[in-house]
Design a protein around this motif. Structure first.
Motif, PDB file in Angstrom:
ATOM      1  N   GLY A 103       1.274  -0.810  -0.005  1.00  0.00           N
ATOM      2  CA  GLY A 103      -0.070   0.065  -0.182  1.00  0.00           C
ATOM      3  C   GLY A 103       0.839   1.363  -0.281  1.00  0.00           C
ATOM      4  N   GLU A 104       0.658   1.960  -0.602  1.00  0.00           N
ATOM      5  CA  GLU A 104       1.283   3.512  -1.049  1.00  0.00           C
ATOM      6  C   GLU A 104       0.120   4.560  -0.933  1.00  0.00           C
ATOM      7  OE1 GLU A 104       3.813   4.313  -1.401  1.00  0.00           O
ATOM      8  OE2 GLU A 104       5.441   2.744  -1.455  1.00  0.00           O
ATOM      9  N   SER A 105       0.436   5.559  -0.337  1.00  0.00           N
ATOM     10  CA  SER A 105      -0.314   6.518   0.079  1.00  0.00           C
ATOM     11  C   SER A 105      -0.080   8.322  -0.841  1.00  0.00           C
ATOM     12  CB  SER A 105      -0.853   7.275   1.543  1.00  0.00           C
ATOM     13  OG  SER A 105       0.196   7.722   2.223  1.00  0.00           O
ATOM     14  N   ARG A 106       0.760   7.778  -1.389  1.00  0.00           N
ATOM     15  CA  ARG A 106       0.969   9.236  -2.048  1.00  0.00           C
ATOM     16  C   ARG A 106       2.035   8.887  -3.016  1.00  0.00           C
ATOM     17  NH1 ARG A 106       5.279  12.435   1.358  1.00  0.00           N
ATOM     18  NH2 ARG A 106       6.278  10.972   1.207  1.00  0.00           N
ATOM     19  N   MET A 160      -5.147  -0.331  11.221  1.00  0.00           N
ATOM     20  CA  MET A 160      -4.590  -0.094  10.680  1.00  0.00           C
ATOM     21  C   MET A 160      -3.167  -0.487  12.191  1.00  0.00           C
ATOM     22  SD  MET A 160      -5.276   3.523   9.229  1.00  0.00           S
ATOM     23  CE  MET A 160      -5.323   4.300  11.314  1.00  0.00           C
ATOM     24  N   THR A 161      -2.350  -0.107  11.884  1.00  0.00           N
ATOM     25  CA  THR A 161      -1.442  -0.195  13.509  1.00  0.00           C
ATOM     26  C   THR A 161      -2.012  -0.527  15.146  1.00  0.00           C
ATOM     27  OG1 THR A 161       0.806  -0.052  11.594  1.00  0.00           O
ATOM     28  CG2 THR A 161       0.930   0.215  14.705  1.00  0.00           C
ATOM     29  N   GLY A 162      -2.811   0.285  15.245  1.00  0.00           N
ATOM     30  CA  GLY A 162      -3.481   0.789  16.252  1.00  0.00           C
ATOM     31  C   GLY A 162      -5.195   0.755  16.404  1.00  0.00           C
ATOM     32  N   ASP A 163      -5.392  -0.439  15.456  1.00  0.00           N
ATOM     33  CA  ASP A 163      -7.056  -0.614  15.956  1.00  0.00           C
ATOM     34  C   ASP A 163      -7.396  -2.072  14.785  1.00  0.00           C
ATOM     35  OD1 ASP A 163      -6.935   0.670  12.955  1.00  0.00           O
ATOM     36  OD2 ASP A 163      -8.310   2.076  13.712  1.00  0.00           O
ATOM     37  N   THR A 169     -11.578  -7.479   5.651  1.00  0.00           N
ATOM     38  CA  THR A 169     -10.989  -8.273   4.901  1.00  0.00           C
ATOM     39  C   THR A 169      -9.572  -7.919   4.501  1.00  0.00           C
ATOM     40  OG1 THR A 169     -11.722  -7.039   2.384  1.00  0.00           O
ATOM     41  CG2 THR A 169     -13.072  -8.918   3.613  1.00  0.00           C
ATOM     42  N   CYS A 170      -8.855  -6.628   4.738  1.00  0.00           N
ATOM     43  CA  CYS A 170      -7.990  -6.161   4.640  1.00  0.00           C
ATOM     44  C   CYS A 170      -7.512  -5.147   5.994  1.00  0.00           C
ATOM     45  CB  CYS A 170      -8.259  -5.379   3.148  1.00  0.00           C
ATOM     46  SG  CYS A 170      -6.161  -4.550   2.698  1.00  0.00           S
ATOM     47  N   VAL A 171      -6.433  -5.309   6.169  1.00  0.00           N
ATOM     48  CA  VAL A 171      -5.812  -4.424   7.324  1.00  0.00           C
ATOM     49  C   VAL A 171      -4.655  -3.907   6.742  1.00  0.00           C
ATOM     50  CG1 VAL A 171      -6.871  -5.541   9.451  1.00  0.00           C
ATOM     51  CG2 VAL A 171      -4.726  -6.564   8.305  1.00  0.00           C
ATOM     52  N   ARG A 172      -3.831  -2.515   7.166  1.00  0.00           N
ATOM     53  CA  ARG A 172      -3.508  -1.419   6.045  1.00  0.00           C
ATOM     54  C   ARG A 172      -2.733  -1.125   7.164  1.00  0.00           C
ATOM     55  NH1 ARG A 172      -8.474   0.756   5.520  1.00  0.00           N
ATOM     56  NH2 ARG A 172      -6.896   2.660   7.013  1.00  0.00           N
ATOM     57  N   VAL A 173      -1.205  -1.915   7.481  1.00  0.00           N
ATOM     58  CA  VAL A 173      -0.858  -1.577   8.134  1.00  0.00           C
ATOM     59  C   VAL A 173       0.915  -1.444   8.013  1.00  0.00           C
ATOM     60  CG1 VAL A 173       0.874  -2.986  10.510  1.00  0.00           C
ATOM     61  CG2 VAL A 173      -1.964  -3.820   9.941  1.00  0.00           C
TER      62      VAL A 173
END
Ligand SMILES: *Cc1c(COP(=O)(O)O)cnc(C)c1O
Length: 255
Positions: A62-65, A215-218, A228-232
């Motif tokens: 995953g990328e965000s920029r 994500m990392t925290g939740d 169905t997909c965690v973005r970590v």
């Protein structure tokens, strides 16, 4: 001493911990381990870290920029077997980046306006004609759980109409829903809310089964509520140089 060998060892052990954490979360929620994909988020980290993750068996990133990501994808073109890798755009996307993003992304998790849908449809059609891609683009709609659309996401009442627009576009495949809990919100309440919105979407579009949440925290809370997909990112690669791109200026600019 900070050698690339140390970096690889560090990432390897962090990735194992996250995989164990995810397996425990699935077990606690009585869900199959493979019901939830782990999407490592590599934004702000160099292509060499992606190579390390690839060596550890990761095939989706995953990328965000957009600009950073397309540079990294180009850099890795000779190294990774690109037929084997799926890149996900998870951050806010401006319409003028549609042409460029469709050259590298398999999936976009942050689609939140009709104008962006139309731009992506046109861009994929052109990229297919020009030989830059051969397949449809997976579209995940980002929903705003608190209606503060400045943080990205379509309002819940507009999800259905936007989903119909994506479903009707030849080169786009409606894949599911994504959300980030509102700042300060209880993740369980936020993800329960998201799950209800997702259930309604699946009634209308049975193929839209992806729920990109956590994500990392939740991530545990997200897995309890159907993710169905965690973005970590942080738990695998460490802290990023700036606090959070979710709050970066790029996220407040709309087009
Ligand atoms: C950066 C980012 C993540 C990863 O967040 P971590 O807390 O580092 O795991 C997930 N989703 C989106 C949309 C992001 O921008």
């Amino acid at each position: 001493m900070n050698t690339s060998h140390d970096r690889a060892a560090g990432i390897s052990s962090a990735l194992s911990s996250v995989r164990e954490r995810l397996a425990a979360a699935c077990a606690a929620a009585h869900r199959d381990n493979d019901a939830v994909t782990l999407l490592p988020v590599t934004k702000f980290f160099p292509a060499s870290d992606v190579e390390i993750l690839y060596g550890l068996g990761c095939r989706e990133f995953g990328e965000s920029r957009e600009q950073e990501a397309s540079g990294k994808v180009d850099e890795l073109a000779g190294t990774l077997d690109s037929a084997d890798v799926r890149w996900h755009m998870i951050g806010h996307l401006q319409r003028n980046k549609a042409k460029s993003v469709v050259r590298w992304a398999s999936s976009i998790h942050s689609v939140d306006s009709a104008r962006l849908v139309n731009a992506l449809q046109t861009a994929v059609a052109r990229a297919v004609d020009d030989g830059f891609r051969s397949s449809a683009l997976d579209v995940i709609l980002q929903v705003s759980l608190d209606g503060d659309v400045h943080r990205g996401g379509v309002e819940r009442d507009d999800v259905s109409e936007l989903a119909d627009l994506v479903a009707g576009a030849d080169n786009l495949r409606l894949s599911g829903l994504m959300a980030v809990p509102p700042l300060g919100a209880d993740p369980d309440a936020a993800f329960a809310d998201l799950q209800e919105i997702h259930d309604a979407l699946v009634q209308q579009h049975p193929g839209a089964t992806e729920l990109s949440a956590g994500m990392t925290g939740d991530l545990e809370a997200a897995v309890r509520h159907g993710s169905t997909c965690v973005r970590v990112g942080t738990a695998i690669l460490g802290s990023r140089p700036i606090t959070s791109p979710l709050q970066s200026p790029d996220h407040t600019s709309h087009n």
